[in-house]
Design a protein around this motif. Structure first.
Motif, PDB file in Angstrom:
ATOM      1  N   PHE A  90      35.999  74.041  14.702  1.00  0.00           N
ATOM      2  CA  PHE A  90      36.763  74.472  15.878  1.00  0.00           C
ATOM      3  C   PHE A  90      37.598  73.325  16.438  1.00  0.00           C
ATOM      4  N   ASN A  91      37.096  72.107  16.338  1.00  0.00           N
ATOM      5  CA  ASN A  91      37.901  70.956  16.766  1.00  0.00           C
ATOM      6  C   ASN A  91      39.183  70.860  15.947  1.00  0.00           C
ATOM      7  N   CYS A  92      39.065  71.086  14.647  1.00  0.00           N
ATOM      8  CA  CYS A  92      40.243  71.031  13.772  1.00  0.00           C
ATOM      9  C   CYS A  92      41.175  72.207  14.031  1.00  0.00           C
ATOM     10  N   LEU A  93      40.616  73.377  14.329  1.00  0.00           N
ATOM     11  CA  LEU A  93      41.451  74.539  14.618  1.00  0.00           C
ATOM     12  C   LEU A  93      42.275  74.325  15.880  1.00  0.00           C
ATOM     13  N   ARG A  94      41.705  73.654  16.865  1.00  0.00           N
ATOM     14  CA  ARG A  94      42.453  73.397  18.099  1.00  0.00           C
ATOM     15  C   ARG A  94      43.682  72.538  17.843  1.00  0.00           C
ATOM     16  N   ALA A  95      43.594  71.667  16.846  1.00  0.00           N
ATOM     17  CA  ALA A  95      44.720  70.784  16.522  1.00  0.00           C
ATOM     18  C   ALA A  95      45.770  71.473  15.653  1.00  0.00           C
ATOM     19  N   GLU A  96      45.446  72.669  15.150  1.00  0.00           N
ATOM     20  CA  GLU A  96      46.365  73.402  14.286  1.00  0.00           C
ATOM     21  C   GLU A  96      47.531  73.952  15.103  1.00  0.00           C
ATOM     22  N   ARG A  97      48.750  73.650  14.687  1.00  0.00           N
ATOM     23  CA  ARG A  97      49.934  74.098  15.431  1.00  0.00           C
ATOM     24  C   ARG A  97      50.215  75.572  15.240  1.00  0.00           C
ATOM     25  N   GLU A  98      49.942  76.087  14.056  1.00  0.00           N
ATOM     26  CA  GLU A  98      50.214  77.493  13.780  1.00  0.00           C
ATOM     27  C   GLU A  98      49.146  78.379  14.416  1.00  0.00           C
ATOM     28  N   ASN A  99      49.529  79.611  14.712  1.00  0.00           N
ATOM     29  CA  ASN A  99      48.589  80.582  15.263  1.00  0.00           C
ATOM     30  C   ASN A  99      48.288  81.722  14.302  1.00  0.00           C
ATOM     31  N   VAL A 100      49.073  81.799  13.223  1.00  0.00           N
ATOM     32  CA  VAL A 100      48.871  82.846  12.222  1.00  0.00           C
ATOM     33  C   VAL A 100      48.725  82.182  10.859  1.00  0.00           C
ATOM     34  N   PHE A 101      47.519  82.235  10.283  1.00  0.00           N
ATOM     35  CA  PHE A 101      47.277  81.591   8.988  1.00  0.00           C
ATOM     36  C   PHE A 101      45.937  82.058   8.422  1.00  0.00           C
ATOM     37  N   PRO A 102      45.791  82.078   7.092  1.00  0.00           N
ATOM     38  CA  PRO A 102      44.519  82.452   6.466  1.00  0.00           C
ATOM     39  C   PRO A 102      43.511  81.307   6.592  1.00  0.00           C
ATOM     40  N   ILE A 103      42.265  81.643   6.826  1.00  0.00           N
ATOM     41  CA  ILE A 103      41.244  80.597   6.969  1.00  0.00           C
ATOM     42  C   ILE A 103      41.023  79.876   5.647  1.00  0.00           C
ATOM     43  N   MET A 104      41.204  80.564   4.515  1.00  0.00           N
ATOM     44  CA  MET A 104      40.965  79.901   3.238  1.00  0.00           C
ATOM     45  C   MET A 104      41.978  78.795   2.985  1.00  0.00           C
ATOM     46  N   ILE A 105      43.229  79.018   3.360  1.00  0.00           N
ATOM     47  CA  ILE A 105      44.243  77.968   3.228  1.00  0.00           C
ATOM     48  C   ILE A 105      43.866  76.778   4.098  1.00  0.00           C
ATOM     49  N   PHE A 106      43.349  77.063   5.273  1.00  0.00           N
ATOM     50  CA  PHE A 106      42.914  76.005   6.184  1.00  0.00           C
ATOM     51  C   PHE A 106      41.748  75.222   5.571  1.00  0.00           C
ATOM     52  N   TYR A 107      40.775  75.935   5.008  1.00  0.00           N
ATOM     53  CA  TYR A 107      39.635  75.266   4.368  1.00  0.00           C
ATOM     54  C   TYR A 107      40.111  74.339   3.257  1.00  0.00           C
ATOM     55  N   LEU A 108      41.030  74.800   2.441  1.00  0.00           N
ATOM     56  CA  LEU A 108      41.513  73.990   1.328  1.00  0.00           C
ATOM     57  C   LEU A 108      42.276  72.763   1.821  1.00  0.00           C
ATOM     58  N   ARG A 109      42.996  72.916   2.906  1.00  0.00           N
ATOM     59  CA  ARG A 109      43.733  71.789   3.464  1.00  0.00           C
ATOM     60  C   ARG A 109      42.791  70.715   4.006  1.00  0.00           C
ATOM     61  N   TYR A 110      41.634  71.138   4.503  1.00  0.00           N
ATOM     62  CA  TYR A 110      40.688  70.202   5.111  1.00  0.00           C
ATOM     63  C   TYR A 110      39.486  69.893   4.212  1.00  0.00           C
ATOM     64  N   ALA A 111      39.541  70.304   2.965  1.00  0.00           N
ATOM     65  CA  ALA A 111      38.378  70.165   2.082  1.00  0.00           C
ATOM     66  C   ALA A 111      37.962  68.718   1.866  1.00  0.00           C
ATOM     67  N   ASP A 112      38.900  67.779   1.996  1.00  0.00           N
ATOM     68  CA  ASP A 112      38.560  66.374   1.804  1.00  0.00           C
ATOM     69  C   ASP A 112      38.137  65.701   3.111  1.00  0.00           C
ATOM     70  N   ARG A 113      38.178  66.453   4.210  1.00  0.00           N
ATOM     71  CA  ARG A 113      37.808  65.879   5.508  1.00  0.00           C
ATOM     72  C   ARG A 113      36.598  66.566   6.139  1.00  0.00           C
ATOM     73  N   LEU A 114      36.440  67.846   5.892  1.00  0.00           N
ATOM     74  CA  LEU A 114      35.314  68.587   6.437  1.00  0.00           C
ATOM     75  C   LEU A 114      34.243  68.799   5.372  1.00  0.00           C
ATOM     76  N   ASN A 115      33.015  68.911   5.805  1.00  0.00           N
ATOM     77  CA  ASN A 115      31.894  69.158   4.903  1.00  0.00           C
ATOM     78  C   ASN A 115      31.768  70.669   4.710  1.00  0.00           C
ATOM     79  N   ILE A 116      32.540  71.199   3.750  1.00  0.00           N
ATOM     80  CA  ILE A 116      32.579  72.635   3.480  1.00  0.00           C
ATOM     81  C   ILE A 116      31.742  72.893   2.230  1.00  0.00           C
TER      82      ILE A 116
END
Length: 256
Positions: free
Chosen positions: A200-226
């Motif tokens: 949720f901390n990372c989502l708050r920093a996201e500028r877009e409001n319309v996006f798939p969560i899977m694309i978000f996961y892949l973008r943050y895969a090297d930073r978040l423990n997914i």
């Protein structure tokens, strides 16, 4: 325990049923998919559920107003604009306690998963995804520690990953024992996942409001423990198409 149910989709694969009702209110053996999901979450110990709505949103609001499930149910209203899955979670955050994990559940998924155990098991991960070994065109890629590192379409050989070396590989369609390739597991997502406070901390920093969560996961895969979790005896059915809707009654009788 708290949860969010994705119920905003247009249900295009269930046409013509969804020409007049939302997918969430499609019935399996006389009970709506929404009711089945709410009851499963309540039985798992869920105290609060957020339901996002868009397609025929007033029908879902009226349905929840007329049915008392004995649990705190809140509406994340996307009537004016469908936010996709990532934007949906981001918008629903205001209705959740984002200092605690949230279980995310697609409304059209039936499974034999012990949701309470899955929720508790996910403590410590930024995201825990329920995955399985099933045939599909698109797979999530996990390393041997079951950490998400990428995604691939095995028909087009497309790979999405924050790791350049992974994007140079080519994965084949798995056989019964071939889900491990290039020292990575190819697994399919189930539509059930638990997200933690850091997400949720990372989502708050996201500028877009319309996006798939899977694309978000892949973008943050090297930073978040997914992390992925593979349930060995998983029985799951995506009731997203007319043919699987016909299978759903048998699934309820035999598996649930």
């Amino acid at each position: 325990m708290q949860a969010m149910i994705f119920a905003a989709g247009k249900g295009t694969r269930l046409k013509p049923l969804t020409d007049s009702i939302p997918k969430a209110l499609v019935e399996v053996k006389g009970k709506t998919l929404l009711a089945r999901t709410i009851e499963s979450l309540k039985a798992a110990g869920c105290e609060r559920i957020v339901v996002n709505v868009h397609h025929f949103s007033e029908q879902i609001k009226d349905y929840l107003a007329r049915h008392d499930f004995g649990i705190d149910i809140r509406i994340s209203d996307e009537t004016s604009r469908l936010l996709d899955t990532g934007g949906g979670i981001k918008s629903a955050a205001a209705l959740l306690d984002v200092t605690r994990p949230v279980l995310i559940h697609n409304v059209d998924i039936l499974s034999n998963v012990d949701l309470q155990n899955f929720y508790n098991y996910s403590t410590g991960a930024d995201v825990r995804m329920l995955v399985s070994r099933r045939k599909t065109k698109r797979y999530l890629i996990f390393n041997t520690n079951m950490r998400l590192v990428g995604w691939t379409n095995i028909e087009t050989s497309e790979i999405k990953s924050p790791y350049p070396t992974l994007r140079q590989l080519k994965f084949e369609a798995p056989d019964k024992v071939g889900y491990l390739q290039h020292n990575h597991y190819l697994l399919a997502f189930s539509g059930i996942h638990v997200v933690g406070p850091e997400l949720f901390n990372c989502l708050r920093a996201e500028r877009e409001n319309v996006f798939p969560i899977m694309i978000f996961y892949l973008r943050y895969a090297d930073r978040l423990n997914i992390l992925g979790y593979e349930k060995p005896d998983l029985k799951i059915l995506d009731v997203g198409k007319l043919d699987t809707l016909r299978q759903a009654e048998q699934f309820v009788d035999e598996e649930l």
